[in-house]
Write a protein that holds these residues in place. Sequence first.
Motif, mmCIF file in Angstrom:
data_model
loop_
_atom_site.group_PDB
_atom_site.id
_atom_site.type_symbol
_atom_site.label_atom_id
_atom_site.label_comp_id
_atom_site.label_asym_id
_atom_site.label_seq_id
_atom_site.Cartn_x
_atom_site.Cartn_y
_atom_site.Cartn_z
ATOM 1 N N ALA A 145 0.839 -1.210 0.000
ATOM 2 C CA ALA A 145 0.000 0.000 0.000
ATOM 3 C C ALA A 145 0.871 1.256 0.000
ATOM 4 C CB ALA A 145 -0.933 -0.009 1.215
ATOM 5 N N ARG A 146 1.998 1.205 0.734
ATOM 6 C CA ARG A 146 2.913 2.349 0.735
ATOM 7 C C ARG A 146 3.428 2.605 -0.676
ATOM 8 N NH1 ARG A 146 8.619 2.286 3.972
ATOM 9 N NH2 ARG A 146 9.074 0.769 2.348
ATOM 10 N N ALA A 147 3.781 1.526 -1.398
ATOM 11 C CA ALA A 147 4.248 1.676 -2.783
ATOM 12 C C ALA A 147 3.120 2.207 -3.667
ATOM 13 C CB ALA A 147 4.768 0.343 -3.307
ATOM 14 N N LEU A 148 1.867 1.758 -3.414
ATOM 15 C CA LEU A 148 0.719 2.275 -4.183
ATOM 16 C C LEU A 148 0.579 3.775 -3.982
ATOM 17 C CD1 LEU A 148 -1.984 -0.459 -3.481
ATOM 18 C CD2 LEU A 148 -0.929 0.074 -5.681
ATOM 19 N N ALA A 149 0.794 4.230 -2.736
ATOM 20 C CA ALA A 149 0.631 5.653 -2.424
ATOM 21 C C ALA A 149 1.676 6.503 -3.146
ATOM 22 C CB ALA A 149 0.724 5.872 -0.912
ATOM 23 N N GLN A 150 2.772 5.873 -3.591
ATOM 24 C CA GLN A 150 3.778 6.617 -4.354
ATOM 25 C C GLN A 150 3.297 6.909 -5.773
ATOM 26 O OE1 GLN A 150 7.301 3.891 -2.898
ATOM 27 N NE2 GLN A 150 8.195 5.646 -3.927
ATOM 28 N N GLN A 151 2.252 6.202 -6.200
ATOM 29 C CA GLN A 151 1.661 6.396 -7.524
ATOM 30 C C GLN A 151 2.701 6.329 -8.629
ATOM 31 O OE1 GLN A 151 -0.357 10.103 -6.611
ATOM 32 N NE2 GLN A 151 -2.206 9.015 -5.982
ATOM 33 N N SER A 152 3.517 5.262 -8.581
ATOM 34 C CA SER A 152 4.585 5.083 -9.571
ATOM 35 C C SER A 152 4.099 4.219 -10.729
ATOM 36 C CB SER A 152 5.785 4.417 -8.907
ATOM 37 O OG SER A 152 6.282 5.229 -7.875
ATOM 38 N N LYS A 153 4.847 4.257 -11.830
ATOM 39 C CA LYS A 153 4.502 3.448 -12.996
ATOM 40 C C LYS A 153 5.166 2.078 -12.950
ATOM 41 C CE LYS A 153 2.502 4.794 -16.145
ATOM 42 N NZ LYS A 153 1.040 4.596 -16.329
ATOM 43 N N VAL A 154 6.242 1.981 -12.152
ATOM 44 C CA VAL A 154 6.982 0.726 -12.063
ATOM 45 C C VAL A 154 7.029 0.320 -10.597
ATOM 46 C CG1 VAL A 154 9.192 -0.420 -12.496
ATOM 47 C CG2 VAL A 154 8.424 1.422 -14.013
ATOM 48 N N MET A 155 6.771 -0.960 -10.302
ATOM 49 C CA MET A 155 6.837 -1.414 -8.917
ATOM 50 C C MET A 155 7.743 -2.632 -8.813
ATOM 51 S SD MET A 155 3.722 -2.287 -6.259
ATOM 52 C CE MET A 155 2.866 -0.745 -6.441
ATOM 53 N N LEU A 156 8.712 -2.565 -7.900
ATOM 54 C CA LEU A 156 9.608 -3.690 -7.637
ATOM 55 C C LEU A 156 9.215 -4.314 -6.309
ATOM 56 C CD1 LEU A 156 13.134 -2.064 -8.249
ATOM 57 C CD2 LEU A 156 11.575 -3.046 -9.929
ATOM 58 N N LEU A 157 9.079 -5.628 -6.280
ATOM 59 C CA LEU A 157 8.736 -6.298 -5.022
ATOM 60 C C LEU A 157 9.759 -7.390 -4.737
ATOM 61 C CD1 LEU A 157 5.811 -5.842 -6.781
ATOM 62 C CD2 LEU A 157 4.960 -6.278 -4.491
ATOM 63 N N ASP A 158 10.357 -7.342 -3.546
ATOM 64 C CA ASP A 158 11.402 -8.286 -3.166
ATOM 65 C C ASP A 158 10.769 -9.460 -2.404
ATOM 66 O OD1 ASP A 158 13.774 -9.506 -2.676
ATOM 67 O OD2 ASP A 158 14.667 -7.882 -1.513
ATOM 68 N N GLU A 159 10.594 -10.567 -3.088
ATOM 69 C CA GLU A 159 9.997 -11.782 -2.512
ATOM 70 C C GLU A 159 8.779 -11.493 -1.637
ATOM 71 O OE1 GLU A 159 12.701 -14.620 -1.015
ATOM 72 O OE2 GLU A 159 14.289 -14.013 -2.377
ATOM 73 N N PRO A 160 7.746 -10.878 -2.234
ATOM 74 C CA PRO A 160 6.585 -10.452 -1.433
ATOM 75 C C PRO A 160 5.759 -11.626 -0.931
ATOM 76 C CG PRO A 160 6.128 -10.159 -3.761
ATOM 77 C CD PRO A 160 7.574 -10.567 -3.662
#
Lengths: 249, 266
Positions: A145-160
């Motif tokens: 959700a924190r990454a969603l709030a950044q409203q970015s076009k690219v999302m990296l997730l480390d072993e979510p």
Amino acid sequence: MTPGAPLVAVDGLDAGYSPERAAITGLSFAIPAGRTVAILGPNGGGKTTLFRALLGEAPHRTGTVELGGTIAYVPQTERSRLDFPVSALDVVLMGTYARVPWYRPLGRAERETAGAALGRVGLEGEAGTRFGELSGGQRQRVLIARALAQQSKVMLLDEPLSGVDRPSGERILAVLDELRDEGLAILVSTHDIEQARGFDLVLCINREGIAFGPPAEALSADVLQRTYGGELIVLPDGERAVVVQHHHH
Amino acid sequence: MLDAFQLPFMQRAAFEIVLLAPLAGVLGTQIVLRHLAFFTHGVGAAAFPGLVLAGPAGIPPALAALGAGGAFTLGVERLGRRRGVGLDAATALALVLALAAGIVLASDVYESGSEVDQLLFGSLLAVGGGDLAATGVALALGLLAAAYARRAWLAGGFDPVGGAALGLRIRAADWLLVAAIAVAVVVALDAVGALLVSAVLVIPAATVRPFAANVSRLALGATALALIEGLAGLVLAYELDAPPGATIAVLGGVLFGLALLVRRFR
């Protein structure tokens, strides 16, 4: 970038702590908008270094990395401090920090963005709960959700999905698919070969790029053997393969 | 009891505490949350040889203390990054060396040992107008740094790996925090001395921490407690004819213990 250009374009990337100790060499791949990508590789194979290079944090880097938008990063939840006096909402609000000048307090717009992001991962009811009191899966969703709030076009997730309870895992995968449909590029590092089959694209790396493409092409026995070497065990049915993890922490 | 505050030196001492309390609240919160208590103690100890040299060399004591604290910070950072040393061992090493150097220097520089006592344990009752002005400037700078960097401090402290990816300048903010702590330590030396800076900058925040729901409440609570402990310690020291810095430290320790008990039986 021109319309239709990839959101993430990596060409001839060398990265690591120094030129002598490059963790990845000669890596090239391009990811269009609206794709989910699983990144497979053994421990020490360069997954973390690739993420750091994409985030502009690798101490040494040559080659080019082009991004068609801002980038958000979801770390493993064990990296965050569970004893910090912050609520789930406080953590999600951190995603809006870069947009608000230091002299302005966070306003209604930021709170609405953060509240909506929490709702999207199904945790609107836990906004006031202390981050450290949430389950591992819930914490991972808060960080998403924190990454969603950044409203970015690219999302990296480390072993979510590692060590995450089943409802949280399903929710996370559903959210990632939604984001893909909204045109984001989603990059997920994982150890789970079976899980990788559910992604649009798979990138296999072991210090260099081994394969990149749809799972049906990229996940051949030969590629997996070259990616994991001795860590790979092919099960008797000949179809499935599992990775024996050796942790070197 | 309040008659004591008719005396000018008691008024100045009380004013020094009023100025130090918000620093203790705002920076103490970060010190406790970021595990910088031992480092803070080390900066205080490092200032000691600087103070010993300052007088005879004609350097303003605050400047000498700041220089020594700055050298300590950089030295610990460099040493701590080496493989096989670690930040805590580097801090301990530099702390011991600084104290020892200060004592060796003091044995030649000063005739009597009483000055060394004051440098190590403070002389709150001898605080002058210049000291108050320096503390006031440090307070203004500390609050400004906290206002500017509060979000980077929170995000970077909570999650250093993910914090940098939020578009915040975490590393620069960390250095700002370390610098603000060094300045706060230097102005707290007058009150509690090189060995007892933790009594002001660490103990109040550490006492309030288990009870605080968020960072702002922790900072406010630590400010209030630092004020109460400082003023009560000052009065107690006056009544008992005891050294005020040490009295404040003992009081802080007692209240910390009581807070632990309250927490246990709540």
